[in-house]
Design a protein around this motif. Structure first.
Motif, PDB file in Angstrom:
ATOM      1  N   ILE A 191       0.809  -0.998  -0.109  1.00 19.22           N
ATOM      2  CA  ILE A 191      -0.141  -0.053  -0.042  1.00 19.22           C
ATOM      3  C   ILE A 191       1.043   1.227  -0.074  1.00 19.22           C
ATOM      4  N   GLY A 192       1.853   1.129   0.602  1.00 20.41           N
ATOM      5  CA  GLY A 192       2.956   2.396   0.577  1.00 20.41           C
ATOM      6  C   GLY A 192       3.615   2.702  -0.999  1.00 20.41           C
ATOM      7  N   ASP A 193       3.750   1.620  -1.761  1.00 22.16           N
ATOM      8  CA  ASP A 193       4.115   1.672  -3.137  1.00 22.16           C
ATOM      9  C   ASP A 193       3.112   2.436  -3.757  1.00 22.16           C
ATOM     10  N   VAL A 194       1.853   2.131  -3.467  1.00 22.24           N
ATOM     11  CA  VAL A 194       0.568   2.665  -4.233  1.00 22.24           C
ATOM     12  C   VAL A 194       0.694   4.292  -3.873  1.00 22.24           C
ATOM     13  N   VAL A 195       0.938   4.443  -2.674  1.00 21.41           N
ATOM     14  CA  VAL A 195       0.821   6.018  -2.141  1.00 21.41           C
ATOM     15  C   VAL A 195       1.791   6.529  -2.777  1.00 21.41           C
ATOM     16  N   ASN A 196       2.839   5.957  -2.919  1.00 16.32           N
ATOM     17  CA  ASN A 196       4.174   6.804  -3.587  1.00 16.32           C
ATOM     18  C   ASN A 196       3.894   6.905  -4.990  1.00 16.32           C
ATOM     19  N   ALA A 197       3.425   5.883  -5.563  1.00 17.20           N
ATOM     20  CA  ALA A 197       3.118   6.076  -7.273  1.00 17.20           C
ATOM     21  C   ALA A 197       2.017   7.124  -7.626  1.00 17.20           C
ATOM     22  N   LEU A 198       1.023   7.175  -6.613  1.00 17.72           N
ATOM     23  CA  LEU A 198       0.026   8.068  -6.744  1.00 17.72           C
ATOM     24  C   LEU A 198       0.570   9.351  -6.637  1.00 17.72           C
ATOM     25  N   ARG A 199       1.247   9.750  -5.775  1.00 20.32           N
ATOM     26  CA  ARG A 199       1.881  11.033  -5.274  1.00 20.32           C
ATOM     27  C   ARG A 199       2.993  11.570  -6.549  1.00 20.32           C
ATOM     28  N   ARG A 200       3.379  10.565  -7.152  1.00 24.00           N
ATOM     29  CA  ARG A 200       4.528  10.868  -8.066  1.00 24.00           C
ATOM     30  C   ARG A 200       3.375  11.307  -9.247  1.00 24.00           C
ATOM     31  N   ASP A 201       2.299  10.678  -9.649  1.00 29.42           N
ATOM     32  CA  ASP A 201       1.506  11.063 -10.589  1.00 29.42           C
ATOM     33  C   ASP A 201       0.858  12.606 -10.253  1.00 29.42           C
ATOM     34  N   ILE A 202       0.522  12.857  -9.086  1.00 27.08           N
ATOM     35  CA  ILE A 202       0.088  14.089  -8.857  1.00 27.08           C
ATOM     36  C   ILE A 202       1.036  15.108  -9.046  1.00 27.08           C
ATOM     37  N   GLU A 203       2.400  14.654  -8.674  1.00 30.58           N
ATOM     38  CA  GLU A 203       3.346  15.797  -8.897  1.00 30.58           C
ATOM     39  C   GLU A 203       3.600  15.879 -10.334  1.00 30.58           C
ATOM     40  N   GLU A 204       3.594  14.895 -11.229  1.00 35.73           N
ATOM     41  CA  GLU A 204       3.845  15.324 -12.631  1.00 35.73           C
ATOM     42  C   GLU A 204       2.873  15.936 -13.343  1.00 35.73           C
ATOM     43  N   GLU A 205       1.614  15.792 -12.826  1.00 32.60           N
ATOM     44  CA  GLU A 205       0.309  16.450 -13.351  1.00 32.60           C
ATOM     45  C   GLU A 205       0.386  17.609 -13.022  1.00 32.60           C
ATOM     46  N   ASN A 206       0.936  18.050 -11.914  1.00 33.01           N
ATOM     47  CA  ASN A 206       1.110  19.579 -11.262  1.00 33.01           C
ATOM     48  C   ASN A 206       2.031  20.284 -12.175  1.00 33.01           C
ATOM     49  N   GLN A 207       2.998  19.603 -12.558  1.00 37.35           N
ATOM     50  CA  GLN A 207       4.244  20.240 -13.134  1.00 37.35           C
ATOM     51  C   GLN A 207       3.836  20.475 -14.593  1.00 37.35           C
ATOM     52  N   HIS A 208       3.007  19.659 -15.309  1.00 41.63           N
ATOM     53  CA  HIS A 208       2.385  19.945 -16.742  1.00 41.63           C
ATOM     54  C   HIS A 208       1.551  20.886 -16.635  1.00 41.63           C
ATOM     55  N   LEU A 209       0.662  21.252 -15.364  1.00 38.29           N
ATOM     56  CA  LEU A 209      -0.355  21.967 -15.502  1.00 38.29           C
ATOM     57  C   LEU A 209       0.428  23.510 -15.358  1.00 38.29           C
ATOM     58  N   HIS A 210       1.484  23.633 -14.493  1.00 36.74           N
ATOM     59  CA  HIS A 210       2.294  24.729 -14.293  1.00 36.74           C
ATOM     60  C   HIS A 210       2.790  25.202 -15.577  1.00 36.74           C
ATOM     61  N   ALA A 211       3.506  24.146 -16.122  1.00 30.78           N
ATOM     62  CA  ALA A 211       4.064  24.545 -17.577  1.00 30.78           C
ATOM     63  C   ALA A 211       3.155  25.026 -18.749  1.00 30.78           C
ATOM     64  N   TYR A 212       1.818  24.428 -18.642  1.00 30.71           N
ATOM     65  CA  TYR A 212       0.931  24.919 -19.331  1.00 30.71           C
ATOM     66  C   TYR A 212       0.278  26.255 -19.183  1.00 30.71           C
ATOM     67  N   ILE A 213       0.173  26.373 -17.992  1.00 26.85           N
ATOM     68  CA  ILE A 213      -0.184  27.807 -17.592  1.00 26.85           C
ATOM     69  C   ILE A 213       0.635  28.895 -17.764  1.00 26.85           C
ATOM     70  N   ALA A 214       2.129  28.618 -17.538  1.00 26.30           N
ATOM     71  CA  ALA A 214       3.197  29.497 -17.846  1.00 26.30           C
ATOM     72  C   ALA A 214       3.254  29.620 -19.567  1.00 26.30           C
ATOM     73  N   GLY A 215       2.960  28.443 -20.231  1.00 30.31           N
ATOM     74  CA  GLY A 215       2.895  28.618 -21.948  1.00 30.31           C
ATOM     75  C   GLY A 215       1.998  29.513 -22.260  1.00 30.31           C
ATOM     76  N   VAL A 216       0.776  29.365 -21.606  1.00 33.17           N
ATOM     77  CA  VAL A 216      -0.456  30.365 -22.132  1.00 33.17           C
ATOM     78  C   VAL A 216      -0.361  31.550 -21.815  1.00 33.17           C
ATOM     79  N   ARG A 217       0.250  32.076 -20.817  1.00 30.57           N
ATOM     80  CA  ARG A 217       0.511  33.367 -20.092  1.00 30.57           C
ATOM     81  C   ARG A 217       1.741  33.999 -20.960  1.00 30.57           C
ATOM     82  N   ALA A 218       2.610  33.356 -21.357  1.00 29.93           N
ATOM     83  CA  ALA A 218       3.734  33.942 -22.145  1.00 29.93           C
ATOM     84  C   ALA A 218       3.367  34.624 -23.333  1.00 29.93           C
TER      85      ALA A 218
END
Ligand code: AMP
Length: 143
Positions: A116-143
């Protein structure tokens, strides 16, 4: 995300123990490797042994922890998953069966274990990755 991808970064190593090993040996392995479950194996998979099994036996009588063998406390009917299972399936199985460890088996061969610890870790990584994509997208839209 598939288990195949998770195991690629986590590795395939599984700590195993023989069914005739004394319970004390299992306790030592759990502590030494800082893990919560051992796959019980003598050739093929015989069972799974977790902290919960220790607790149950100890609550019944402390003598059992000294006297019993791993096979006396393990669960013989092991629920496994395949490399192609995805995180949703793993979470569903763990929740429905109330277990925190799933050996990963492919063509009868043990390929890893997911906790279950591995599952939580994988989910956390997924969320972090998605956040980075969203930030990059928002920064791209604003630029
Ligand atoms: P756990 O929550 O993983 O510590 O396990 C709780 C109980 O379920 C213990 O009695 C374990 O032996 C058993 N158990 C854990 N994982 C599995 C599994 N994959 N298949 C069958 N039983 C399991």
């Amino acid at each position: 995300m598939k288990l195949r991808d998770i195991l690629r970064s986590k590795g395939e190593n599984v700590v195993v123990i023989r069914p005739d090993a004394p319970v004390h040996e299992a306790m030592q392995l759990l502590v030494e490797h800082n893990i919560g479950a051992l796959v019980v194996q003598d050739g093929e998979i015989d069972g799974i042994f977790t902290e919960r099994d220790l607790l149950r036996a100890g609550a019944e009588s402390l003598e059992r922890l000294e006297r019993d063998r791993v096979r006396d406390l393990m669960t013989a009917d092991v629920v496994t998953v395949s490399l192609d299972a995805d995180l949703q399936e793993v979470m569903r199985t763990m929740t429905e069966r109330r277990i925190r460890h799933l050996p990963v088996v492919e063509d009868g061969v043990l390929r890893g274990i997911i906790s279950i610890g591995d599952v939580v870790n994988a989910l956390r990584r997924d969320i972090e990755e998605e956040n980075q994509h969203l930030h990059a997208y928002i920064a791209g839209v604003r630029a």
